[in-house]
Design an enzyme around this catalytic site. Structure first.
Site, short mmCIF file in Angstrom:
data_model
loop_
_atom_site.label_atom_id
_atom_site.label_comp_id
_atom_site.label_asym_id
_atom_site.label_seq_id
_atom_site.Cartn_x
_atom_site.Cartn_y
_atom_site.Cartn_z
N GLY A 182 0.81 -1.22 0.00
CA GLY A 182 0.00 0.00 0.00
C GLY A 182 0.85 1.27 0.00
O GLY A 182 2.07 1.22 -0.12
N PHE B 46 0.08 -2.56 8.68
CA PHE B 46 -0.63 -1.52 7.92
C PHE B 46 -1.97 -2.00 7.38
O PHE B 46 -2.81 -1.18 7.03
CB PHE B 46 0.19 -1.11 6.68
CG PHE B 46 1.46 -0.37 6.97
CD1 PHE B 46 1.43 0.95 7.39
CD2 PHE B 46 2.69 -1.00 6.81
CE1 PHE B 46 2.60 1.64 7.63
CE2 PHE B 46 3.86 -0.31 7.05
CZ PHE B 46 3.83 1.01 7.45
N TYR C 84 -14.48 3.86 10.70
CA TYR C 84 -13.07 3.64 10.40
C TYR C 84 -12.21 4.10 11.59
O TYR C 84 -11.38 3.36 12.12
CB TYR C 84 -12.65 4.38 9.12
CG TYR C 84 -11.17 4.67 9.09
CD1 TYR C 84 -10.25 3.66 8.86
CD2 TYR C 84 -10.69 5.96 9.36
CE1 TYR C 84 -8.89 3.93 8.90
CE2 TYR C 84 -9.35 6.23 9.39
CZ TYR C 84 -8.45 5.22 9.17
OH TYR C 84 -7.11 5.48 9.22
N ASN D 293 -9.45 11.94 -0.56
CA ASN D 293 -8.56 12.85 0.16
C ASN D 293 -8.08 13.98 -0.75
O ASN D 293 -8.02 13.84 -1.98
CB ASN D 293 -7.37 12.07 0.73
CG ASN D 293 -7.82 11.04 1.75
OD1 ASN D 293 -7.65 9.86 1.55
ND2 ASN D 293 -8.43 11.50 2.82
N LYS E 145 -9.74 2.24 14.91
CA LYS E 145 -8.40 2.58 15.41
C LYS E 145 -8.44 2.80 16.93
O LYS E 145 -7.54 2.35 17.66
CB LYS E 145 -7.87 3.83 14.71
CG LYS E 145 -7.70 3.70 13.21
CD LYS E 145 -6.64 2.68 12.83
CE LYS E 145 -6.40 2.60 11.34
NZ LYS E 145 -5.50 1.51 10.95
N SER F 170 -4.12 6.52 13.87
CA SER F 170 -4.48 7.71 13.10
C SER F 170 -4.81 8.85 14.03
O SER F 170 -5.35 8.65 15.13
CB SER F 170 -5.70 7.38 12.25
OG SER F 170 -6.26 8.55 11.71
N PHE G 106 -0.87 11.86 10.98
CA PHE G 106 -1.67 13.00 10.54
C PHE G 106 -1.98 12.80 9.04
O PHE G 106 -2.47 11.74 8.69
CB PHE G 106 -1.01 14.32 10.99
CG PHE G 106 -1.33 14.51 12.47
CD1 PHE G 106 -0.74 13.70 13.44
CD2 PHE G 106 -2.31 15.38 12.87
CE1 PHE G 106 -1.11 13.79 14.79
CE2 PHE G 106 -2.69 15.48 14.21
CZ PHE G 106 -2.09 14.68 15.16
N LYS H 48 -9.66 1.68 4.97
CA LYS H 48 -9.30 3.02 5.46
C LYS H 48 -10.14 4.16 4.90
O LYS H 48 -9.79 5.33 5.12
CB LYS H 48 -7.82 3.28 5.17
CG LYS H 48 -7.51 3.27 3.68
CD LYS H 48 -6.11 3.76 3.40
CE LYS H 48 -5.88 3.93 1.92
NZ LYS H 48 -4.58 4.46 1.58
N ASN I 87 -6.37 -3.59 -2.32
CA ASN I 87 -6.40 -2.15 -2.58
C ASN I 87 -4.98 -1.65 -2.87
O ASN I 87 -4.61 -0.54 -2.52
CB ASN I 87 -6.98 -1.42 -1.35
CG ASN I 87 -7.30 0.02 -1.64
OD1 ASN I 87 -7.59 0.38 -2.78
ND2 ASN I 87 -7.21 0.86 -0.62
N ASP J 115 -4.55 -12.97 2.80
CA ASP J 115 -5.34 -12.16 3.73
C ASP J 115 -4.73 -12.31 5.11
O ASP J 115 -4.50 -13.44 5.56
CB ASP J 115 -6.77 -12.71 3.84
CG ASP J 115 -7.63 -12.28 2.67
OD1 ASP J 115 -7.44 -11.17 2.18
OD2 ASP J 115 -8.49 -13.08 2.27
#
Ligand code: UFG
Length: 344
Positions: free
Chosen positions: A10, A80, A149, A199, A153, A124, A178, A84, A35, A58
């Site tokens: 990713g 990771f 989401y 984003n 976390k 996050s 961030f 998300k 992804n 997986d």
């Protein structure tokens, strides 16, 4: 060190795998490529001069993961993998809770079975919700996120804290990111979101390259200097270095602890767009739109704890982030699906 990286193909994962390879670590990637693209890892290998070992799997496939641990015998894990997308998590909460929690439970069980107790976890800044004013401090009080989401976390930070308290052998870093943007300076790896980006930075980059028409600016009436939302954008290469620093720190620290990974500086939506205009030499059309539900006016990090304890600090500024993102986007307008020029 032998480091197993889940989600290593990713965006943040691939930059971190590169940083680990470059410092001589033996790297094992576990990724299902749901992804992400295997091409990212081929390019990482090209830059580093040697490749990670890759298992297409997986993380929730506990038997499969068990076999990978038996074969690879990692010393530490960077986790990771996970879903998300904030908006998607609001529409499909059950999927987000089941997936993000489920794969982490599988991972922790397998780690425990193989007596691997060092873990760096992708958390996050979203865990701060609106419980604090920026700059956010790690010890600043209760956590809670505005969407499923972010809530995964918050919950996983709790789970990992309990796990570490129950068995003193665990060494766990909770890294609160961030807003990661930018790309490796080679322009060979970068962010490659599926579909229309949610984003700001990838959206702006795709407008600059001509894939999208204009940027919607979500709110120009916030109580900020120019009225648009302010965030703490951090270069993904700095963020990757933060993972390496955390891994090093865990050699000497037992237990569990959270660190913010940000720059401590705020940049508005309009300032970020201006940086991309300067980097690309193109004008980027914008349209002011209503505020996006759930958005905060301002979010940036207090970076003191990471500086003091990890000896790490973000070094790259907004101009470099935009320049590197533009090099990646202009060289790979369709991301990893881009056909190299000269190919038929
Ligand atoms: N924005 C726009 N237009 C867009 C997209 C975003 O104006 O098309 C604005 C937002 O309103 C916000 C800023 O740009 O002010 C940044 O938005 P992003 O969607 O890029 O990032 P967020 O800060 O909303 O969220 C990000 C990650 C989350 C993470 C959070 C942590 O997407 O996964 O940071 O604070 F949880």
């Amino acid at each position: 060190m032998r480091v197993l990286v889940t989600g290593g193909a990713g965006y943040i994962g691939s930059h971190t795998v590169l940083a680990l390879l470059e410092r001589g670590d033996d790297v094992i990637v576990v990724d299902n490529f749901a992804n992400s693209s295997p091409i990212a890892l081929e390019r990482v290998a090209g830059i580093a001069g040697h490749a990670p070992r890759v298992h297409r799997l997986d993380v929730g496939d506990e038997d499969g993961l068990d076999a990978v641990f038996a074969q690879e015998r990692p010393d530490a894990v960077i986790h990771f993998a996970g879903l998300k997308a904030v908006g998607e998590s609001v529409a499909q909460p059950l999927r987000y809770y089941a997936e993000n929690l489920g794969i982490t439970f599988s991972l922790l069980s397998v780690m425990q079975r193989h007596e691997v107790h060092t873990l760096v976890f992708s958390s996050s800044a979203t865990v701060y919700g609106d419980h604090q004013q920026a700059p956010y401090r790690e010890e600043g009080g209760p956590l809670g996120a505005a969407n499923p989401y972010g809530q995964t976390k918050v919950m996983l930070e709790r789970v990992l804290t309990d796990v570490a308290h129950a068995d003193p052998r665990w060494r766990i870093a909770l890294l609160r990111y961030f807003n990661p943007i930018g790309a490796h300076e080679s322009g060979l790896i970068g962010e490659d979101p599926r579909g229309v980006p949610n984003n700001l930075a990838p959206y702006v980059a795709q407008v600059a390259v001509g894939r999208l028409a204009e940027v919607g600016v979500f709110g120009a009436d916030y109580p900020t200097a120019d009225g648009t939302g302010e965030r703490d954008y951090i270069h993904v290469v700095d963020l990757a270095a933060g993972h390496v620093a955390a891994l090093e720190h865990l050699r000497t620290r037992e237990g569990v602890r959270a660190w913010n990974l940000g720059t401590g500086r705020a940049t508005s939506v309009l300032e970020l767009i201006a940086a991309f205009e300067a980097a690309s030499g193109r004008s980027i059309p914008t349209r002011i739109e209503p505020r996006r539900e759930g958005d905060l006016a301002q979010a940036w990090a207090d970076t003191q704890r990471a500086e003091d304890e990890l000896g790490w600090r973000a070094e790259r500024g907004i101009a470099e982030m935009a320049a590197d993102a533009w090099r990646w986007q202009s060289g790979n307008p369709q991301g990893y699906d881009t056909v190299p020029s000269g190919a038929v």
